[in-house]
Scaffold this active site. Structure first.
Site, PDB file in Angstrom:
ATOM      1  N   LYS A 180      -4.558  -6.750   3.976  1.00 15.98           N
ATOM      2  CA  LYS A 180      -4.606  -5.643   2.799  1.00 15.98           C
ATOM      3  C   LYS A 180      -6.125  -5.389   2.056  1.00 15.98           C
ATOM      4  O   LYS A 180      -6.389  -4.043   2.059  1.00 15.98           O
ATOM      5  CB  LYS A 180      -3.508  -6.091   1.559  1.00 15.98           C
ATOM      6  CG  LYS A 180      -3.631  -5.106   0.238  1.00 15.98           C
ATOM      7  CD  LYS A 180      -3.199  -3.677   0.892  1.00 15.98           C
ATOM      8  CE  LYS A 180      -2.794  -2.700  -0.325  1.00 15.98           C
ATOM      9  NZ  LYS A 180      -3.968  -2.693  -1.300  1.00 15.98           N
TER      10      LYS A 180
ATOM     11  N   GLU B  19     -10.027   2.201   4.064  1.00 15.81           N
ATOM     12  CA  GLU B  19      -9.618   3.467   3.037  1.00 15.81           C
ATOM     13  C   GLU B  19     -10.989   3.768   2.188  1.00 15.81           C
ATOM     14  O   GLU B  19     -11.172   5.101   2.137  1.00 15.81           O
ATOM     15  CB  GLU B  19      -8.784   2.815   2.008  1.00 15.81           C
ATOM     16  CG  GLU B  19      -8.384   4.051   0.954  1.00 15.81           C
ATOM     17  CD  GLU B  19      -7.391   3.178  -0.059  1.00 15.81           C
ATOM     18  OE1 GLU B  19      -7.552   3.116  -1.373  1.00 15.81           O
ATOM     19  OE2 GLU B  19      -6.375   2.470   0.230  1.00 15.81           O
TER      20      GLU B  19
ATOM     21  N   SER C 186       0.781  -1.097  -0.130  1.00 17.58           N
ATOM     22  CA  SER C 186      -0.026  -0.081   0.036  1.00 17.58           C
ATOM     23  C   SER C 186       0.851   1.282  -0.017  1.00 17.58           C
ATOM     24  O   SER C 186       1.829   1.450   0.642  1.00 17.58           O
ATOM     25  CB  SER C 186      -0.780   0.083   1.187  1.00 17.58           C
ATOM     26  OG  SER C 186      -1.569   1.220   1.307  1.00 17.58           O
TER      27      SER C 186
ATOM     28  N   HIS D 194      -7.673  -3.343   4.730  1.00 12.42           N
ATOM     29  CA  HIS D 194      -6.887  -1.830   4.767  1.00 12.42           C
ATOM     30  C   HIS D 194      -7.789  -1.051   3.849  1.00 12.42           C
ATOM     31  O   HIS D 194      -8.030  -0.019   3.988  1.00 12.42           O
ATOM     32  CB  HIS D 194      -5.868  -2.206   4.536  1.00 12.42           C
ATOM     33  CG  HIS D 194      -4.793  -0.721   4.045  1.00 12.42           C
ATOM     34  ND1 HIS D 194      -4.887  -0.479   2.999  1.00 12.42           N
ATOM     35  CD2 HIS D 194      -3.985   0.013   4.328  1.00 12.42           C
ATOM     36  CE1 HIS D 194      -4.260   0.753   2.397  1.00 12.42           C
ATOM     37  NE2 HIS D 194      -3.655   0.826   3.451  1.00 12.42           N
ATOM     38  N   ASN D 195      -7.911  -1.619   2.633  1.00 16.61           N
ATOM     39  CA  ASN D 195      -8.658  -0.970   1.506  1.00 16.61           C
ATOM     40  C   ASN D 195      -9.933  -0.584   1.790  1.00 16.61           C
ATOM     41  O   ASN D 195     -10.742   0.239   1.441  1.00 16.61           O
ATOM     42  CB  ASN D 195      -8.678  -1.857   0.181  1.00 16.61           C
ATOM     43  CG  ASN D 195      -7.063  -1.923  -0.380  1.00 16.61           C
ATOM     44  OD1 ASN D 195      -6.309  -1.615   0.039  1.00 16.61           O
ATOM     45  ND2 ASN D 195      -7.107  -2.141  -1.661  1.00 16.61           N
TER      46      ASN D 195
END
Length: 482
Positions: free
Chosen positions: A183, A190, A129, A186-187
């Site tokens: 991940k 986001e 990232s 995480h996105n």
């Protein structure tokens, strides 16, 4: 000729930048791309004089690497990853390590890791990232897979990762798909963060009548305090850009349709599978879908009415700005709380042993959601590694208790003005639901038992367990007594 310590396949902008990052830290690297001309273009434009070995086919690429080979894949998720691995296999030896640095679905990574291990190879699924700049100057890296295989990659990963006050922004997250799962979440966080910022921008723009330059100044000020983050920083920068052709703020000329690549949707899907509430992330997904319906919205705007009052001004405007700041921070806390709860649920389900405090630490630098808030999140999990939800941490609960009135005022004003704030309002509903000792699902369960005999539990007789009653008979009995 000396061999490279690591190789990279996929010379898109991310691949090029990560290759330059690795080489800059003293690790000779071999590069290869399916379209051979991209290799030549890269070497001519950016690779001259550097310790980079250009390769034009799978065989020469593998031969350029010292063993055990360490090969980074930065190719499109899905069949492209499987095909690239299949093309490499004839030239690999047992013990070689493939590092999938793309946004692969974690279940694909679990499958590939198992298949490759049975054949004597290793797969590390590593989230990367930070976008183009992060790849070049230091991303946040989220590796998962065989721990011994990761140890062979660790010196390179730690060197090229972003560096913060407590170390490189990389940590081993757990077996097989752990890295890509983290991940993915995480996105999802986001997505939520971006939607929250967009809604606050909309309130300033439409609800307060602020110009882009004024909103820019506000975000710049906010970025000096508790809202300090990469996304707030770039929001201010975006709002400062003037289109040279029209001399208008460029943001005002951009069509209000947001795209998505799938990781946010995957986050929502796995949350449903694991029974974890992520309403802020779900609202962000809905926001992007609604934005794509541009033609329908334009038509609806001419037919469907909203409130007569569409702006606030004067002292009320100044007060609302403060409320929006508090609402944004409180909602961000809820978004991260949902993400962390989802990581914990996935870790428990797949027995990964993910350290939530370490997740927060490695997100402090390099990645898109890096923020001052993450240090507090890391500290919260240090205080209590078994913390069930971030909202239960003393620091966060104190803030939410103290600022909830402003949060409510911001959401209420948006509703009054007819400005949609799905993520802000969903975050508030999440907070109110989580803090409610009693929710109305007693009625829901009664309905389910009435039409489908799905059973229920009694508050006053827990020893009975799940029971079913004949609701129509009880209703008839009640009617007969009248």
């Amino acid at each position: 000729m000396a061999k490279a310590q690591i190789g990279l396949i996929g010379l898109g902008v991310m691949g090029e930048n990560l290759a330059l990052n690795i080489e800059r830290h003293g690790f000779p690297i071999a590069v290869y791309n399916r379209t051979a001309s991209k290799v030549d273009d890269f070497m001519r434009e950016r690779g001259q004089g550097k310790n980079i070995i250009p390769c034009h086919d799978d065989k020469s690429f593998c031969e350029a690497l010292e063993t055990p080979r360490k090969i980074i894949l930065l190719v499109k998720a899905g069949t492209a990853v499987d095909q690239t691995i299949a093309n490499l296999k004839p030239y690999l030896q047992k013990g070689d390590i493939i590092i999938d640095g793309g946004n692969s679905h974690f279940t694909d990574t679990i499958r590939r890791e198992k298949e490759l291990k049975e054949q004597g190879f290793f797969l590390i699924g590593s989230g990367v990232s930070g976008g183009e700049e992060g790849a070049l100057w230091g991303p946040s890296l989220m590796p998962g897979g065989d721990k011994d295989a990761y140890e062979k990659v660790r010196p390179i990963w730690e060197a090229c990762a972003a560096q913060v006050n407590d170390g490189p922004c990389v940590t081993y997250l757990g077996p097989n798909g752990a890295g890509h799962y983290v991940k993915m979440v995480h996105n999802g966080i986001e997505y939520g963060d971006m939607q929250l910022i967009a809604e606050v921008y909309d309130m300033m723009h439409r609800g307060l009548g602020m110009k882009a330059s004024e909103i820019c100044e506000t975000f710049e000020q906010w970025n000096q305090g508790i809202l300090d983050s990469y996304l707030i920083e770039i929001t201010a920068k975006v709002l400062s850009v003037i289109d040279p052709e029209t001399n208008k703020p460029l943001v005002d000329l951009i069509v209000d349709k947001a795209g998505q690549k799938g990781t946010g949707k995957w986050t929502g899907e796995i949350a449903l599978d694991l029974g974890i509430a992520v309403p802020t992330i779900d609202a962000a997904l809905t926001g992007r879908i609604m934005s794509s319906m541009k033609d329908e919205r334009v038509a609806a705007a001419k037919k469907l009415q909203g409130p007569k009052t569409t702006q606030v001004s004067g002292a009320e405007a100044k007060e609302l700005l403060k409320c929006l700041q508090d609402a944004l921070y409180a909602s961000k806390v809820c978004s991260y709380a949902q993400g962390m709860a989802l990581i914990k649920a996935g870790s428990d389900e797949y027995k990964w042993g993910v350290n939530l405090g370490e997740c927060a630490r490695i997100w402090k630098g390099g990645c898109i959601i890096r923020a001052k808030l993450l240090e507090q999140i890391r500290a919260a999990f240090q205080r209590d590694p078994k913390l069930p939800n971030l909202l239960m941490d003393v620091e966060f609960s104190n803030f939410l208790n103290e600022h909830q009135d402003n949060w409510r005022q911001a959401v209420a004003t948006a509703i009054k003005l007819g400005i949609p704030v799905p993520a802000l309002s969903s975050s508030l509903a999440y907070y109110d639901s989580y803090r409610s000792a009693n929710l109305p699902q007693n009625l829901t369960q009664a309905q389910r038992d009435f039409f489908g005999a799905h059973t229920f539990e009694r508050v006053d007789k827990p020893e009975l367990g799940f029971i079913h009653v004949d609701w129509p008979s009880l209703v008839r009995t009640k009617a007969a007594k009248k």
